[in-house]
Design a protein around this motif. Structure first.
Motif, PDB file in Angstrom:
ATOM      1  N   LEU A  83       2.034   6.745  -6.710  1.00 24.05           N
ATOM      2  CA  LEU A  83       0.938   7.637  -7.120  1.00 24.05           C
ATOM      3  C   LEU A  83       1.309   9.099  -6.906  1.00 24.05           C
ATOM      4  O   LEU A  83       0.969   9.959  -7.719  1.00 24.05           O
ATOM      5  N   SER A  84       2.026   9.379  -5.816  1.00 25.04           N
ATOM      6  CA  SER A  84       2.341  10.785  -5.531  1.00 25.04           C
ATOM      7  C   SER A  84       3.259  11.347  -6.622  1.00 25.04           C
ATOM      8  O   SER A  84       3.179  12.534  -6.945  1.00 25.04           O
ATOM      9  N   GLY A  85       4.057  10.485  -7.242  1.00 25.19           N
ATOM     10  CA  GLY A  85       4.875  10.936  -8.358  1.00 25.19           C
ATOM     11  C   GLY A  85       4.056  11.104  -9.631  1.00 25.19           C
ATOM     12  O   GLY A  85       4.259  12.038 -10.403  1.00 25.19           O
ATOM     13  N   MET A  86       3.081  10.216  -9.822  1.00 24.98           N
ATOM     14  CA  MET A  86       2.311  10.224 -11.076  1.00 24.98           C
ATOM     15  C   MET A  86       1.219  11.284 -11.097  1.00 24.98           C
ATOM     16  O   MET A  86       0.819  11.768 -12.142  1.00 24.98           O
ATOM     17  N   PHE A  87       0.676  11.568  -9.910  1.00 24.22           N
ATOM     18  CA  PHE A  87      -0.460  12.500  -9.844  1.00 24.22           C
ATOM     19  C   PHE A  87      -0.040  13.777  -9.131  1.00 24.22           C
ATOM     20  O   PHE A  87      -0.408  14.003  -7.981  1.00 24.22           O
ATOM     21  N   CYS A 107      -8.154   3.247  -0.126  1.00 27.69           N
ATOM     22  CA  CYS A 107      -7.778   4.419   0.682  1.00 27.69           C
ATOM     23  C   CYS A 107      -6.362   4.239   1.221  1.00 27.69           C
ATOM     24  O   CYS A 107      -5.563   5.172   1.214  1.00 27.69           O
ATOM     25  N   ALA A 108      -6.059   3.023   1.671  1.00 24.44           N
ATOM     26  CA  ALA A 108      -4.714   2.777   2.212  1.00 24.44           C
ATOM     27  C   ALA A 108      -3.645   2.947   1.132  1.00 24.44           C
ATOM     28  O   ALA A 108      -2.493   3.257   1.430  1.00 24.44           O
ATOM     29  N   MET A 109      -4.034   2.747  -0.127  1.00 26.33           N
ATOM     30  CA  MET A 109      -3.066   2.917  -1.230  1.00 26.33           C
ATOM     31  C   MET A 109      -2.969   4.379  -1.671  1.00 26.33           C
ATOM     32  O   MET A 109      -2.207   4.706  -2.573  1.00 26.33           O
ATOM     33  N   GLY A 110      -3.819   5.230  -1.082  1.00 32.03           N
ATOM     34  CA  GLY A 110      -3.725   6.660  -1.417  1.00 32.03           C
ATOM     35  C   GLY A 110      -4.738   7.140  -2.436  1.00 32.03           C
ATOM     36  O   GLY A 110      -4.668   8.270  -2.905  1.00 32.03           O
ATOM     37  N   CYS A 150       0.855  -1.207   0.000  1.00 33.04           N
ATOM     38  CA  CYS A 150       0.000   0.000   0.000  1.00 33.04           C
ATOM     39  C   CYS A 150       0.882   1.244   0.000  1.00 33.04           C
ATOM     40  O   CYS A 150       0.651   2.194  -0.762  1.00 33.04           O
ATOM     41  N   ALA A 151       1.919   1.228   0.860  1.00 39.49           N
ATOM     42  CA  ALA A 151       2.807   2.392   0.962  1.00 39.49           C
ATOM     43  C   ALA A 151       3.552   2.609  -0.354  1.00 39.49           C
ATOM     44  O   ALA A 151       3.716   3.749  -0.806  1.00 39.49           O
ATOM     45  N   GLU A 182      -0.683  16.959 -10.172  1.00 37.59           N
ATOM     46  CA  GLU A 182      -1.723  18.007 -10.252  1.00 37.59           C
ATOM     47  C   GLU A 182      -3.064  17.512  -9.695  1.00 37.59           C
ATOM     48  O   GLU A 182      -3.657  18.120  -8.827  1.00 37.59           O
ATOM     49  N   ASP A 183      -3.522  16.386 -10.248  1.00 41.30           N
ATOM     50  CA  ASP A 183      -4.841  15.888  -9.823  1.00 41.30           C
ATOM     51  C   ASP A 183      -4.680  14.762  -8.800  1.00 41.30           C
ATOM     52  O   ASP A 183      -3.565  14.346  -8.482  1.00 41.30           O
ATOM     53  N   GLU A 184      -5.830  14.280  -8.325  1.00 41.08           N
ATOM     54  CA  GLU A 184      -5.793  13.232  -7.291  1.00 41.08           C
ATOM     55  C   GLU A 184      -6.086  11.866  -7.895  1.00 41.08           C
ATOM     56  O   GLU A 184      -6.939  11.764  -8.785  1.00 41.08           O
ATOM     57  N   PRO A 185      -5.439  10.823  -7.415  1.00 47.38           N
ATOM     58  CA  PRO A 185      -5.828   9.491  -7.899  1.00 47.38           C
ATOM     59  C   PRO A 185      -7.159   9.061  -7.264  1.00 47.38           C
ATOM     60  O   PRO A 185      -7.300   9.101  -6.037  1.00 47.38           O
ATOM     61  N   LEU A 186      -8.115   8.707  -8.108  1.00 51.68           N
ATOM     62  CA  LEU A 186      -9.456   8.374  -7.597  1.00 51.68           C
ATOM     63  C   LEU A 186      -9.789   6.914  -7.890  1.00 51.68           C
ATOM     64  O   LEU A 186      -9.365   6.376  -8.916  1.00 51.68           O
ATOM     65  N   TYR A 187     -10.588   6.302  -6.983  1.00 50.47           N
ATOM     66  CA  TYR A 187     -11.032   4.930  -7.246  1.00 50.47           C
ATOM     67  C   TYR A 187     -12.547   4.884  -7.361  1.00 50.47           C
ATOM     68  O   TYR A 187     -13.255   5.728  -6.801  1.00 50.47           O
ATOM     69  N   TYR A 188     -12.988   3.865  -8.090  1.00 50.37           N
ATOM     70  CA  TYR A 188     -14.423   3.640  -8.251  1.00 50.37           C
ATOM     71  C   TYR A 188     -14.654   2.137  -8.115  1.00 50.37           C
ATOM     72  O   TYR A 188     -13.974   1.345  -8.763  1.00 50.37           O
TER      73      TYR A 188
END
Ligand code: 5AD
Ligand code: SF4
Length: 473
Positions: A29-33, A62-65, A22-23, A35-41
């Motif tokens: 993700l923090s490197g890839m996103f 959520c634990a994955m960010g 998860c970490a 500007e925007d936020e990574p979202l899940y559905y």
């Protein structure tokens, strides 16, 4: 304060170990996103067990960010939690997965994972692999805890993965994000040993295994502390809970949970008649927190069909349990699942089902036309029933049950029921909807501030699908 996102610690060895992955995902993700936020559905099909599994999937996301989005098109991670109980459920999931092709075309970094009962069957996972190349991974019902490492692999551009568990275990401590803090699902056991001849569940969810009572009690306490007012103990075969231990069963587990301080009520589902013990009926009769509602699927009223279904009880035995139940809990609400047009079902067998409905007087039934499931014995049985005959029987079954339901619902008119206010009514924003002991929704005038509270509602009207009333001050 309601904490919607919690981690349930466990007593021993079978703890979730994916925090490291998860970490790692979070870091990537923090490197890839930037500007925007990574979202899940998450799209969920099927039963309450799947709803509960999706709460775990949401906790992992959520634990994955990732943050939740209600709009599938905005998501960078889509997880589909599928159902395989009938063909219709699989078709629905396949159609939605099919539509995702276009979303993926517009968003190449989107990751799509498919889990649940459908890809737990090898032929289905194989089909997803071949026909839906944009699906990054599939995972069976025993592999939810592996989702972080699957997402990590996909983020790193690794090979597509199709996970099948060698054995189905129990993983404690998976982070959970509950959908509704007032109404909680609490899985107490997984899997099924019954092998009813029509049912895919034992093949896709593995053998019965119970969680340790101490883990369940710890989670129940946490749920109550977080505001749960209505807790449903879940298991494919919940009343066989505890068979892997010497000193517990579903009745004693429920009595222990009832000892937790707090104003909450307790339900359980789904039960098999062969395990509907006197002890369980006594617990329902004696414990105030246990809701007097028994969902006890009978499937058919014909002994001949029950035998072909491998249900392990007769009509007489079933009626015996119902009689005991009604005697011990006089105002009990009883509901059932019925399958019509099982292979070889004659008109006489079907009328046995109708007469059983009249005899038991269910509050409500969930009825299904038999759907052949590849790999189950019933799918290979001769005398599969013609669709027109099946439809006709289904309509007659519903029509009879409607008259019974009407009568059963009417018994509440004039009574005051303790109702848990759940949500705004879908048709009228001035009205709220909640539930009492009866499985029917209850509508009453109120406002959203009542959500999650118990209110006393005097029932003034009953319809086929709901009751209506007024709050008593
Ligand atoms: N066809 C139709 N209904 C089914 N069910 C399970 N398997 C099938 C099938 N192959 C129904 C049973 C069960 C409920 C969850 O779904 O009634 O109790
Ligand atoms: Fe399926 Fe029968 Fe097990 Fe229920 S008890 S999940 S119907 S096999």
């Amino acid at each position: 304060m309601i904490n919607n996102n919690f981690n349930i610690p466990s007593s021993e060895d079978n703890l979730f170990t994916g925090i490291k992955e998860c970490a790692e995902v979070k870091k990537l993700l923090s490197g890839m996103f930037a500007e925007d936020e990574p979202l899940y559905y998450i799209e969920t099909f099927g039963c309450q067990q799947n709803e509960a599994d999706s709460e775990r999937l949401a906790g992992l996301c959520c634990a994955m960010g990732y943050k939740e989005t209600a709009n599938i098109k905005d998501a960078s991670l889509i997880l589909v939690n599928t159902c395989a109980i009938r063909e219709h459920a699989e078709k629905k999931a396949l159609s939605i997965i099919g539509e995702m092709k276009h979303i993926k075309e517009k968003n190449p970094r989107l990751i799509i994972g498919v889990g649940g009962c459908m890809p737990s069957q090898r032929h289905r996972a194989e089909k997803l692999k071949m026909s839906n190349p944009y699906v990054s991974f599939t995972f069976d019902t025993g592999a939810i805890h592996l989702v972080p490492s699957l997402v990590l692999g996909a983020l790193k551009g690794g090979k597509r993965q199709f996970v099948f568990s060698e054995s189905f275990g129990i993983t404690e401590g998976i982070p959970t994000k509950v959908k509704n803090p007032y109404k909680a699902w609490l899985s107490v056991m997984y899997g099924c040993n019954n092998f009813c001849s029509y049912c895919i569940v034992p093949y896709v969810r593995g053998r019965e295994r119970s969680r340790r009572p101490e883990d369940i009690l710890r989670e129940a306490r946490m749920l109550v502390e977080n505001g749960a007012k209505d807790i449903t103990l879940l298991g494919q075969n919940v009343n066989s809970y505890g068979k892997d231990f010497d000193n517990t069963n579903i009745a004693s587990l429920m009595r222990e949970i009832c000892k937790i301080n707090g104003d909450f009520r307790l339900r359980f589902m789904t039960s098999h008649p062969k395990d509907a013990s006197d002890e369980l009926i006594a617990a329902m009769a004696e414990e105030e927190k246990i809701v007097p509602h028994f969902h006890l699927p009978v499937q058919s009223g014909s002994d001949r069909i029950l035998e072909r279904m491998n249900r392990k009880y007769t009509r007489e035995k079933y009626i015996g349990i119902i009689e005991k139940l009604k005697k011990a809990v006089p105002d009990v609400s009883i509901t059932s699942d019925i399958i019509v047009a099982f292979p070889g079902e004659t008109e006489e067998d079907f009328s046995d089902t109708l007469s059983l409905l009249r005899e038991v007087e269910y509050d409500m039934i969930f009825s299904f036309i038999y759907s052949p499931r590849e790999g189950t014995p019933a799918a290979k049985m001769p005398d599969q029933i013609d669709r027109a005959v099946a439809n006709d029987r289904y309509a007659r079954l519903l029509s009879l049950q409607d008259t019974i339901t009407d009568k059963r619902n009417a018994r509440f008119v004039g009574r005051t029921l303790k109702v848990l206010c759940e949500e705004e009514s879908k048709n009228d924003p001035q009205m709220m909807t909640g539930r009492a002991d009866t499985p029917r929704p209850i509508h009453f005038k109120g406002d959203p501030s009542l959500k999650g509270q118990f209110v006393n509602v005097k029932i003034t009207k009953s319809d086929l699908f709901c009751l209506s009333g007024e709050i008593e001050k």
